[in-house]
Motif scaffolding. Structure first.
Motif, PDB file in Angstrom:
ATOM      1  N   VAL A  95       0.875  -1.170   0.000  1.00 23.87           N
ATOM      2  CA  VAL A  95       0.000   0.000   0.000  1.00 23.87           C
ATOM      3  C   VAL A  95       0.914   1.223   0.000  1.00 23.87           C
ATOM      4  O   VAL A  95       1.637   1.474   0.960  1.00 23.87           O
ATOM      5  N   VAL A 102       2.909   0.384   3.337  1.00 23.53           N
ATOM      6  CA  VAL A 102       2.337  -0.425   4.407  1.00 23.53           C
ATOM      7  C   VAL A 102       2.034  -1.800   3.790  1.00 23.53           C
ATOM      8  O   VAL A 102       1.737  -1.890   2.596  1.00 23.53           O
ATOM      9  N   ASN A 103       2.122  -2.829   4.608  1.00 23.65           N
ATOM     10  CA  ASN A 103       1.765  -4.185   4.153  1.00 23.65           C
ATOM     11  C   ASN A 103       2.588  -4.645   2.952  1.00 23.65           C
ATOM     12  O   ASN A 103       2.039  -5.195   1.994  1.00 23.65           O
ATOM     13  N   ARG A 125       4.431 -11.631   4.194  1.00 27.03           N
ATOM     14  CA  ARG A 125       4.257 -10.234   4.591  1.00 27.03           C
ATOM     15  C   ARG A 125       5.549  -9.807   5.265  1.00 27.03           C
ATOM     16  O   ARG A 125       6.082 -10.563   6.077  1.00 27.03           O
TER      17      ARG A 125
HETATM   18  C1  LIG Z   1      -2.880  -4.066   5.890  1.00 27.62           C
HETATM   19  O1  LIG Z   1      -3.361  -5.398   6.003  1.00 27.62           O
HETATM   20  C2  LIG Z   1      -4.251  -5.589   7.096  1.00 27.62           C
HETATM   21  C3  LIG Z   1      -4.546  -7.078   7.162  1.00 27.62           C
HETATM   22  O2  LIG Z   1      -5.021  -7.557   5.949  1.00 27.62           O
HETATM   23  C4  LIG Z   1      -5.500  -4.761   6.868  1.00 27.62           C
HETATM   24  O3  LIG Z   1      -6.369  -4.912   7.944  1.00 27.62           O
HETATM   25  C5  LIG Z   1      -5.092  -3.290   6.747  1.00 27.62           C
HETATM   26  O4  LIG Z   1      -6.206  -2.511   6.414  1.00 27.62           O
HETATM   27  C6  LIG Z   1      -4.036  -3.125   5.645  1.00 27.62           C
HETATM   28  N1  LIG Z   1      -3.547  -1.738   5.639  1.00 27.62           N
HETATM   29  C7  LIG Z   1      -3.775  -0.894   4.637  1.00 27.62           C
HETATM   30  C8  LIG Z   1      -3.220   0.478   4.802  1.00 27.62           C
HETATM   31  O5  LIG Z   1      -4.370  -1.233   3.623  1.00 27.62           O
END
Ligand SMILES: *[C@@H]1O[C@H](CO)[C@@H](O)[C@H](O)[C@H]1NC(C)=O
Ligand SMILES: *[C@@H]1O[C@H](CO)[C@@H](O)[C@H](O)[C@H]1NC(C)=O
Ligand SMILES: *[C@@H]1O[C@H](CO)[C@@H](O)[C@H](O)[C@H]1NC(C)=O
Ligand SMILES: *[C@@H]1O[C@H](CO)[C@@H](O)[C@H](O)[C@H]1NC(C)=O
Ligand SMILES: CC(=O)N[C@H]1CO[C@H](CO)[C@@H](O)[C@@H]1O
Length: 309
Positions: A95, A102-103, A125
């Motif tokens: 992201v 992120v992620n 991850r």
């Molecule tokens: C990152 O992944 C988590 C788990 O899937 C999710 O809850 C979260 O919204 C994600 N963060 C973003 C910024 O998309």
């Protein structure tokens, strides 16, 4: 004799060069193509900053069109991509934020069972990662990939068979200096022979690091070439290395550079006031070895015939 020959050949080569750059395709909307890989059938795989989407395109087709392969789950932007098996690829996505993600996630996209409908898996991850970019697989253990982190100045090693990840190398040469206008350190990353080659955008270097076959042990960084910055914001992006070890480097803002193993740099396409290579990001070599395909942040794919001397 040599001089005479050069005098005769040079104008011809320059003429050929001027004729040898062709735009194959561009997205109609402003889609940033970030990185690329080549399938065994010659199709280009294109990672983009558009909603985590992966596209493919057959560069040999007349008026080729990009076709959506998939949007990778949970990612808004995709970066490095490399083959890890026959018609199977590892892709990094996350992201996208302001020079950080992120992620950060490693996916595999596997066309080996079905060449038109790949199997997509989330492999790993990496919460410790900040901005993963270039990705390459280890030649003798292709399920192991190395991924550069442009903000941490580090290389992550990910075993795509188990999903385990760890930082296996960190060095100042991989970081952006604290005062850099664009905080992107290690950017492109490839493994060739027993070395990891990389560009560092903020430091404008192309360099190599000896690496063990398993991607666990590294030697010290050796700088091969240094780009004299012309304007701020101009910095080396990703690249490809041919079988002779020659690198073709996407050189923002508008050219393609060739760098020999001993660090000699020449511009082989674009440059000057040309706009055909606006924001080049990554490079592939055609299956017949005669052309380079340059992907750009302006959403285009440009074919450059490799100059022969
Ligand atoms: C990152 O992944 C988590 C788990 O899937 C999710 O809850 C979260 O919204 C994600 N963060 C973003 C910024 O998309
Ligand atoms: C950053 O600092 C170094 C060392 O002091 C200096 O040489 C360089 O010009 C600076 N760069 C920028 C972009 O300010
Ligand atoms: C590029 O454009 C500038 C400004 O229009 C011009 O002065 C210069 O001669 C051009 N350079 C080339 C190589 O055409
Ligand atoms: C990049 O190059 C193109 C064409 O030469 C030019 O129009 C554009 O303004 C340049 N962008 C930057 C950020 O320098
Ligand atoms: C900027 C640019 O070259 N845009 C072109 C992209 O491709 C479409 C056709 O697919 C052209 O109409 C645009 O001119």
């Amino acid at each position: 004799m040599r001089l005479n020959q050069a005098l005769v050949i040079l104008p011809v080569a320059t003429y050929a060069l001027a004729q040898s750059t062709t735009k194959l395709f561009n997205f109609t909307s402003d889609i940033d193509i970030e990185n690329s890989a080549t399938r065994p059938n010659g199709n280009l795989l294109l990672t983009t900053f558009e909603k985590g989407r992966l596209y493919q395109l057959n560069p040999l087709q007349h008026a080729p069109q990009a076709e959506l392969v998939a949007a990778l789950p949970g990612a808004t932007a995709l970066c490095g991509i490399a083959p890890i098996d026959l018609d199977k690829f590892a892709v990094i996505g996350g992201v996208r934020g302001h020079y950080s993600y992120v992620n950060e996630t490693v996916y595999t996209v596997d066309f080996s069972q079905n060449p038109t409908k790949p199997t997509i898996q989330t492999i790993s991850r990496i919460p410790e990662a900040v901005m993963l970019n270039g990705l390459a697989s280890m030649p003798s253990q292709p399920h192991v990939v190395l991924i550069g982190d442009a903000r941490r100045g580090a290389i992550f090693r990910v075993d795509t068979a188990t999903g385990s990840s760890q930082v296996t190398f960190k060095d100042e040469a991989l970081t952006a200096p604290a005062n850099a206008s664009i905080p992107i350190g290690i950017n492109g990353l490839k493994v060739f022979g027993n070395n990891v080659f990389f560009t560092n955008s903020a430091r404008n270097i192309f360099a190599k690091i000896p690496v063990s076959d398993d991607g666990l042990t590294f030697g010290s960084v050796q700088i091969i070439a240094h780009l004299e910055t012309r304007k701020s914001g101009e910095d080396w992006d990703d690249f490809i290395i041919d079988t002779d070890g020659i690198a073709y480097v996407a050189q923002p803002n508008n050219s393609l550079a060739r760098i020999t193993l001993d660090g000699e740099i020449s511009v082989i396409a674009g440059g000057g006031n040309s706009t055909i290579l606006a924001r080049p990001t990554s490079v592939q070599i055609s299956k017949d070895g005669k052309s380079l395909y340059v992907m750009t942040g302006a959403g285009s794919i440009v074919e450059v015939k490799i100059p022969r001397d």
